[in-house]
Write a protein that holds these residues in place. Structure first.
Motif, mmCIF file in Angstrom:
data_model
loop_
_atom_site.group_PDB
_atom_site.id
_atom_site.type_symbol
_atom_site.label_atom_id
_atom_site.label_comp_id
_atom_site.label_asym_id
_atom_site.label_seq_id
_atom_site.Cartn_x
_atom_site.Cartn_y
_atom_site.Cartn_z
ATOM 1 N N VAL A 1 3.328 9.894 3.243
ATOM 2 C CA VAL A 1 4.072 10.769 4.200
ATOM 3 C C VAL A 1 5.011 11.637 3.347
ATOM 4 C CG1 VAL A 1 6.051 10.733 5.438
ATOM 5 C CG2 VAL A 1 4.421 8.884 5.899
ATOM 6 N N THR B 1 4.011 13.005 0.305
ATOM 7 C CA THR B 1 3.122 14.308 -0.058
ATOM 8 C C THR B 1 2.417 15.027 0.791
ATOM 9 O OG1 THR B 1 1.238 12.743 -0.521
ATOM 10 C CG2 THR B 1 3.105 12.904 -2.258
ATOM 11 N N GLY B 2 2.148 14.397 1.903
ATOM 12 C CA GLY B 2 1.195 15.248 3.088
ATOM 13 C C GLY B 2 0.015 15.003 2.645
ATOM 14 N N ASN B 3 -0.585 14.375 1.705
ATOM 15 C CA ASN B 3 -2.003 13.969 1.151
ATOM 16 C C ASN B 3 -2.865 12.850 2.056
ATOM 17 O OD1 ASN B 3 -4.520 13.814 0.293
ATOM 18 N ND2 ASN B 3 -3.848 13.734 -1.850
ATOM 19 N N TRP B 4 -3.366 13.205 3.251
ATOM 20 C CA TRP B 4 -3.555 12.113 3.997
ATOM 21 C C TRP B 4 -5.357 11.851 3.633
ATOM 22 C CZ3 TRP B 4 -1.342 10.654 9.163
ATOM 23 C CH2 TRP B 4 -0.137 10.892 9.294
ATOM 24 N N TRP C 1 -3.429 5.675 7.893
ATOM 25 C CA TRP C 1 -3.065 6.662 8.428
ATOM 26 C C TRP C 1 -2.458 6.261 9.612
ATOM 27 C CZ3 TRP C 1 -9.207 8.463 8.544
ATOM 28 C CH2 TRP C 1 -9.413 9.021 7.377
ATOM 29 N N ALA D 1 1.189 5.809 8.683
ATOM 30 C CA ALA D 1 1.832 7.161 8.277
ATOM 31 C C ALA D 1 2.049 8.042 9.659
ATOM 32 C CB ALA D 1 1.069 8.041 7.360
ATOM 33 N N THR D 2 1.303 7.783 10.638
ATOM 34 C CA THR D 2 1.548 8.391 11.740
ATOM 35 C C THR D 2 2.532 8.067 12.702
ATOM 36 O OG1 THR D 2 -0.892 9.039 12.241
ATOM 37 C CG2 THR D 2 0.467 8.855 14.065
ATOM 38 N N TRP E 1 5.971 8.780 10.631
ATOM 39 C CA TRP E 1 6.077 10.473 10.912
ATOM 40 C C TRP E 1 6.779 10.568 12.446
ATOM 41 C CZ3 TRP E 1 3.640 14.144 14.584
ATOM 42 C CH2 TRP E 1 3.965 15.378 14.038
ATOM 43 N N SER F 1 10.321 8.938 12.505
ATOM 44 C CA SER F 1 11.253 9.102 11.475
ATOM 45 C C SER F 1 12.598 9.622 11.822
ATOM 46 C CB SER F 1 10.761 10.255 10.539
ATOM 47 O OG SER F 1 10.841 11.546 11.436
#
Length: 554
Positions: free
Chosen positions: A55, A57-60, A78, A81-82, A85, A88
């Motif tokens: 979340v 770094t945005g590196n998925w 994934w 993290a979804t 997001w 949040s």
């Protein structure tokens, strides 16, 4: 003579439980305890640490941990993290991420119901989600951030698909391919291997083997596409990361050095881990011994044997991979619920009611000791186990606990006679116990399991100007916790090359870790969680002292 009117018995819930009753019970079980506490050591903290990195770094594409690559399969991360997001604005990352476990648990219970309905019938199938959720080992992992729950969901979906092959071959094959591919994205190849021989067995038992064999090959191609696209992106964007991932997969696929010992330990674990599915599966084998060749029994029997061997050989005798043994046991145990003899059914029912009524009483007494200091002896023991903890009365939490206890009393007083009553009482009692632990005991448990306070103390002890912190003997869970709470990142170091940084952080004593701190190292901090009193359990921070001759101008 006056007419005597028979007093009506209070009306309880219908058994087997209807859709809404079952849904409410399972929802309380699944989603209670997922939020409201910090990341805890081991898999919970590690998984949340990876999601936090994703979340932040945005590196998925490539899961990482505390700024370093963490080669692992991404599906659970994934989903976590979804949810982090999307929520949040409402929940912190660790609470929102754990909702992924609730989603996968819900799907697993739904698919095991569908599989039982195909193999047995709709009335008996209600027992399947109750047996899976009621398994003691399942409770331990269903409420933590646990990627294996995604693999468990894939397994239950695969069993439903294979049971569907004879009736709806195309749908069954497509669903099996999707389950296999997503399961690979969840935890790699090794946990999905048991499904391949089980699929071959289902095709061999079918009347239309040739067509189903072709459909099965098509489902394997579909699984390869679903699992392979991520690997293709890694090959193009991060070949070094892909190499590390493949090495990890090959290591996992290697035969364990003690496969027979692992099999023995798994078999010894199952009687309590898979209770009550394990004894009911044994009863099914005896009661239906003349029907063992039918597909409804032969498929879960074969699946259990294959899963036991492959899990023991490749994944080891651990609690997390043992989750994959539960679906075939549950599918085998379902017919045993209705065929259980009256005396045994009543004994099981009374055992569940007495056990969880006693556990509920103990939970209330323990809460009273933590909050009100009575009983005094128990209160002193609670403080001794978690030094520094101060209990507080919470009106909302205690009110919810009272309501749950009253509902339990109403349930056991009004339940109608049914073969399903024993497993219903067991699942309801387990749910009550978990609710009481979450509402009454969670502050005490969280205080002892979180690294929040230790991380904050370490952050205060660190000098403002520093280069790097060498970490020795730090587990991934500790690394994840320190990064999550206070952004403290360490550089992994072996005992022999720990001098590359000015600061050194060791879990345990320097002697036990094989680190030499003589000649220039000075300990500036030590700490840990409240219950960690031994030196071997604490974190120790050292700083390298520069010699005067090495300082310019001296």
């Amino acid at each position: 003579m006056p007419v005597q009117v028979e007093q009506a018995r209070p009306k309880g819930i219908r058994l087997p439980p209807s859709g809404w009753t079952l849904a409410v019970l399972l929802a309380l079980y699944i989603f209670t305890g997922l939020i409201g506490h910090d990341p805890w050591k081991n898999d919970d903290a590690l998984t949340i640490g990876v999601i936090h990195e994703m979340v932040a770094t945005g590196n998925w594409l490539m899961p990482g941990l505390a700024g370093q690559p963490y080669p692992d399969d991404p599906l659970y991360y994934w989903v976590g993290a979804t949810s982090s997001w999307l929520l949040s604005w409402l929940l912190p990352v660790h609470d929102a991420a754990r909702l992924a476990s609730g989603l996968f648990t819900l799907l697993a219970l739904g698919f095991i119901f569908l599989a039982a309905r195909e193999l047995h019938d709709r009335e008996q199938a209600t027992a399947a989600p109750l047996l899976l959720a009621g398994s003691i080992g399942f409770l331990f992992h269903a409420h933590e951030a646990q990627p294996m729950l995604a693999t468990l969901t894939a397994h239950t979906a695969a069993y439903w698909s294979l049971a569907l092959l004879d009736r709806k071959p195309l749908r069954g094959a497509v669903c099996f391919g999707v389950a296999l591919g997503l399961g690979f994205l969840a935890n790699g190849l090794a946990p999905m291997l048991p499904l391949l021989p089980v699929a071959a067995f289902a095709v061999w038992r079918s009347a239309n083997r040739q067509r189903l064999a072709l459909l099965l090959l098509g489902s394997l191609l579909l699984a390869g596409v679903l699992g392979g696209w991520w690997l293709a992106f890694l090959f193009l964007a991060a070949p070094a990361y892909l190499a590390g991932l493949l090495q990890s997969e090959l290591t996992q696929l290697g035969i364990n050095v003690q496969p027979l010992l692992n099999l023995r330990e798994l078999l010894l674990m199952l009687p309590w881990y898979a209770w009550p599915a394990f004894p009911l599966a044994g009863w099914t084998l005896w009661a239906k011994r003349r029907q063992l060749t039918s597909i409804s029994l032969a498929l879960p029997i074969f699946a259990f044997v294959v899963s036991l061997v492959i899990v023991g050989v490749t994944l080891g005798a651990r609690s997390v991979p043992a989750l994959l043994l539960l679906p075939p046991l549950v599918l085998l145990a379902v017919p045993g619920v209705n065929s259980l003899r009256r005396g045994a059914a009543n004994a099981f029912d009374w055992f569940g009611m007495i056990t969880f009524s006693l556990f509920a009483l103990l939970a209330w007494i323990g809460w009273s000791a933590m909050v009100f200091g009575w009983p005094e002896r128990l209160a002193r023991q609670a403080v001794r186990l978690q030094p520094g903890f101060v209990g507080h009365f919470g009106l909302l939490a205690s009110g919810f606990a009272v309501l749950a206890t009253l509902l339990w009393c109403w349930l056991i007083a009004t339940s109608v006679r049914s073969p399903m009553r024993g497993i219903m009482h067991w699942m309801a009692g387990l749910t009550l116990f978990w609710l009481l632990i979450v509402t009454l005991w969670m502050p005490w448990i969280d205080y002892g399991k979180t690294y929040r306070h230790a991380s904050a103390a370490l952050a205060r002890a660190l000098p403002e100007k520093r280069d790097c912190i060498a970490g020795v003997n730090l587990s991934d869970a500790i690394v994840a916790s320190l990064d999550y709470f206070d952004g403290i990142r360490t550089v992994a170091a072996s005992p022999s090359d720990h001098r590359k940084c000015e600061l050194l952080l060791i879990h345990g004593t320097a002697n036990e870790s094989g680190v030499s701190v003589a000649g220039g190292w000075r300990q500036i901090w030590e700490g840990g969680r409240p219950a960690e009193r031994r030196e071997s359990e604490k974190l120790h921070l050292y700083r390298r002292e520069l010699k005067k001759s090495a300082i310019p101008g001296k």
